[in-house]
Structures are given as C-alpha cells and as structure tokens.
Design a protein around this motif. Structure first.
Motif, mmCIF file in Angstrom:
data_model
loop_
_atom_site.group_PDB
_atom_site.id
_atom_site.type_symbol
_atom_site.label_atom_id
_atom_site.label_comp_id
_atom_site.label_asym_id
_atom_site.label_seq_id
_atom_site.Cartn_x
_atom_site.Cartn_y
_atom_site.Cartn_z
ATOM 1 N N TYR A 128 0.810 -1.219 0.000
ATOM 2 C CA TYR A 128 0.000 0.000 0.000
ATOM 3 C C TYR A 128 0.842 1.267 0.000
ATOM 4 N N THR A 129 2.102 1.138 0.299
ATOM 5 C CA THR A 129 2.950 2.329 0.389
ATOM 6 C C THR A 129 3.747 2.607 -0.873
ATOM 7 N N MET A 130 3.730 1.698 -1.813
ATOM 8 C CA MET A 130 4.556 1.863 -3.011
ATOM 9 C C MET A 130 4.216 3.150 -3.772
ATOM 10 N N LEU A 131 2.941 3.434 -3.947
ATOM 11 C CA LEU A 131 2.569 4.680 -4.638
ATOM 12 C C LEU A 131 3.060 5.905 -3.875
ATOM 13 N N TRP A 132 2.955 5.868 -2.556
ATOM 14 C CA TRP A 132 3.423 6.997 -1.750
ATOM 15 C C TRP A 132 4.922 7.175 -1.878
ATOM 16 N N LEU A 133 5.648 6.080 -1.837
ATOM 17 C CA LEU A 133 7.100 6.172 -1.959
ATOM 18 C C LEU A 133 7.523 6.681 -3.333
ATOM 19 N N ILE A 134 6.838 6.225 -4.363
ATOM 20 C CA ILE A 134 7.133 6.714 -5.716
ATOM 21 C C ILE A 134 6.861 8.210 -5.801
ATOM 22 N N LEU A 135 5.747 8.637 -5.234
ATOM 23 C CA LEU A 135 5.407 10.062 -5.238
ATOM 24 C C LEU A 135 6.456 10.880 -4.488
ATOM 25 N N MET A 136 6.878 10.397 -3.334
ATOM 26 C CA MET A 136 7.902 11.111 -2.563
ATOM 27 C C MET A 136 9.211 11.198 -3.350
ATOM 28 N N PHE A 137 9.581 10.124 -4.034
ATOM 29 C CA PHE A 137 10.796 10.107 -4.832
ATOM 30 C C PHE A 137 10.717 11.116 -5.978
ATOM 31 N N ILE A 138 9.585 11.165 -6.648
ATOM 32 C CA ILE A 138 9.410 12.109 -7.760
ATOM 33 C C ILE A 138 9.465 13.547 -7.261
ATOM 34 N N ILE A 139 8.762 13.835 -6.184
ATOM 35 C CA ILE A 139 8.752 15.199 -5.647
ATOM 36 C C ILE A 139 10.152 15.597 -5.166
ATOM 37 N N LEU A 140 10.849 14.661 -4.546
ATOM 38 C CA LEU A 140 12.201 14.948 -4.087
ATOM 39 C C LEU A 140 13.114 15.272 -5.268
ATOM 40 N N ASN A 141 13.024 14.506 -6.346
ATOM 41 C CA ASN A 141 13.831 14.774 -7.538
ATOM 42 C C ASN A 141 13.472 16.110 -8.185
ATOM 43 N N LEU A 142 12.190 16.412 -8.236
ATOM 44 C CA LEU A 142 11.763 17.684 -8.820
ATOM 45 C C LEU A 142 12.218 18.863 -7.965
ATOM 46 N N ALA A 143 12.257 18.670 -6.652
ATOM 47 C CA ALA A 143 12.707 19.746 -5.765
ATOM 48 C C ALA A 143 14.217 19.948 -5.867
ATOM 49 N N ILE A 144 14.948 18.856 -5.974
ATOM 50 C CA ILE A 144 16.403 18.963 -6.065
ATOM 51 C C ILE A 144 16.833 19.490 -7.434
ATOM 52 N N PHE A 145 16.161 19.040 -8.474
ATOM 53 C CA PHE A 145 16.474 19.466 -9.838
ATOM 54 C C PHE A 145 15.297 20.253 -10.419
ATOM 55 N N PRO A 146 15.174 21.545 -10.107
ATOM 56 C CA PRO A 146 14.014 22.324 -10.552
ATOM 57 C C PRO A 146 13.927 22.471 -12.069
ATOM 58 N N GLY A 147 15.012 22.204 -12.769
ATOM 59 C CA GLY A 147 14.968 22.265 -14.228
ATOM 60 C C GLY A 147 14.043 21.205 -14.810
ATOM 61 N N LEU A 148 13.902 20.082 -14.092
ATOM 62 C CA LEU A 148 13.009 19.019 -14.558
ATOM 63 C C LEU A 148 11.554 19.479 -14.590
ATOM 64 N N ILE A 149 11.151 20.197 -13.553
ATOM 65 C CA ILE A 149 9.759 20.664 -13.515
ATOM 66 C C ILE A 149 9.536 21.730 -14.580
ATOM 67 N N ARG A 150 10.574 22.507 -14.850
ATOM 68 C CA ARG A 150 10.482 23.512 -15.912
ATOM 69 C C ARG A 150 10.289 22.831 -17.267
ATOM 70 N N LEU A 151 11.069 21.781 -17.513
ATOM 71 C CA LEU A 151 10.920 21.018 -18.759
ATOM 72 C C LEU A 151 9.552 20.360 -18.851
ATOM 73 N N LEU A 152 9.103 19.810 -17.742
ATOM 74 C CA LEU A 152 7.790 19.169 -17.708
ATOM 75 C C LEU A 152 6.681 20.176 -17.983
ATOM 76 N N ALA A 153 6.781 21.343 -17.372
ATOM 77 C CA ALA A 153 5.776 22.389 -17.578
ATOM 78 C C ALA A 153 5.761 22.834 -19.032
ATOM 79 N N LYS A 154 6.944 22.998 -19.600
ATOM 80 C CA LYS A 154 7.042 23.420 -20.999
ATOM 81 C C LYS A 154 6.458 22.359 -21.926
ATOM 82 N N ALA A 155 6.742 21.087 -21.646
ATOM 83 C CA ALA A 155 6.230 19.992 -22.467
ATOM 84 C C ALA A 155 4.709 19.891 -22.400
ATOM 85 N N MET A 156 4.145 20.229 -21.234
ATOM 86 C CA MET A 156 2.683 20.159 -21.080
ATOM 87 C C MET A 156 2.001 21.455 -21.507
#
Length: 125
Positions: free
Chosen positions: A34-62
C-alpha cells in the motif's frame, strides 16, 4: 521558476513523509504494497525539488506557463492515483469480507445440522 523556499519545503516534506512511511512499515502498521505509490510520489517530488529544471521542462512539455502550476497538477494527479488505488483496495476487501461472511454462515449452518444429527443419534441409543 520554483523558489528556493518551495524547494526546501518540498525536500523536507518528502524526506519526512518517506521516514514516516518507513517507520509505519517497520512497525507493521502499514503493508508495503500500500505504500509503493506513496514512496514513488515522494521520490518524484524529491527529484523535482532537487532538480528544478526538470519541472520547468515538464511544464514546458505540457504547455503550462509556470512550473509551480505543473507541480500542483502533478501532485493533484498523484493524489487522485493514490485515491483510486485505495478505492480499488477497499472494494476488493469489501468483496472478500462478504464472501467470508457467507462462508461463515454456511459453516455455522452445517455445524448446527451436524449437532442436531448427533443429538438425534444419542437419543435413539
């Protein structure tokens, strides 16, 4: 651009949530499946916070103008995914409970029939 303050908040929140999840798993209060989705979400948010360029690329792509809005959309979508997963789990559990209740009822009926047969046999002796 994501502000430094938001980055720090996201990193701290992700780490704290991950630690809480690991602690709950360790104490057997929460199952790993039951925690796998939560852990994946935490990992993604942590990566996006550490590397803000990723969220910029994602925003631009969307086609989203501000990266913060893309982050909000990502978190909202993730919350809906977790909610959907939990709804499926609750539905399966309810079905299983119903099946087990029916089996229990049949077993009780069978036990009462056998008990009655035993009483009748003992009286006939």
């Amino acid at each position: 651009m994501i502000s430094l303050k938001l980055q720090v908040i996201l990193i701290i929140a992700s780490v704290i949530c991950a630690l809480i999840l690991f602690n709950l798993i360790k104490k057997y209060r929460l199952e790993l499946k039951y925690t796998m989705l939560w852990l994946i979400l935490m990992f993604i948010i942590l990566n996006l916070a550490i590397f803000p360029g990723l969220i910029r690329l994602l925003a631009k792509a969307m086609g989203i103008e501000l990266p913060v809005n893309a982050l909000f959309l990502l978190v909202s979508f993730s919350s809906f995914a977790i909610l959907f997963s939990m709804t499926i789990t609750a539905s399966r559990s309810a079905t299983k409970i119903k099946e087990l209740s029916q089996e229990l009822g049949l077993l009780k009926l069978e036990v009462s029939r056998l008990t009655e047969e035993l009483r009748v046999k003992e009286k006939n002796k």
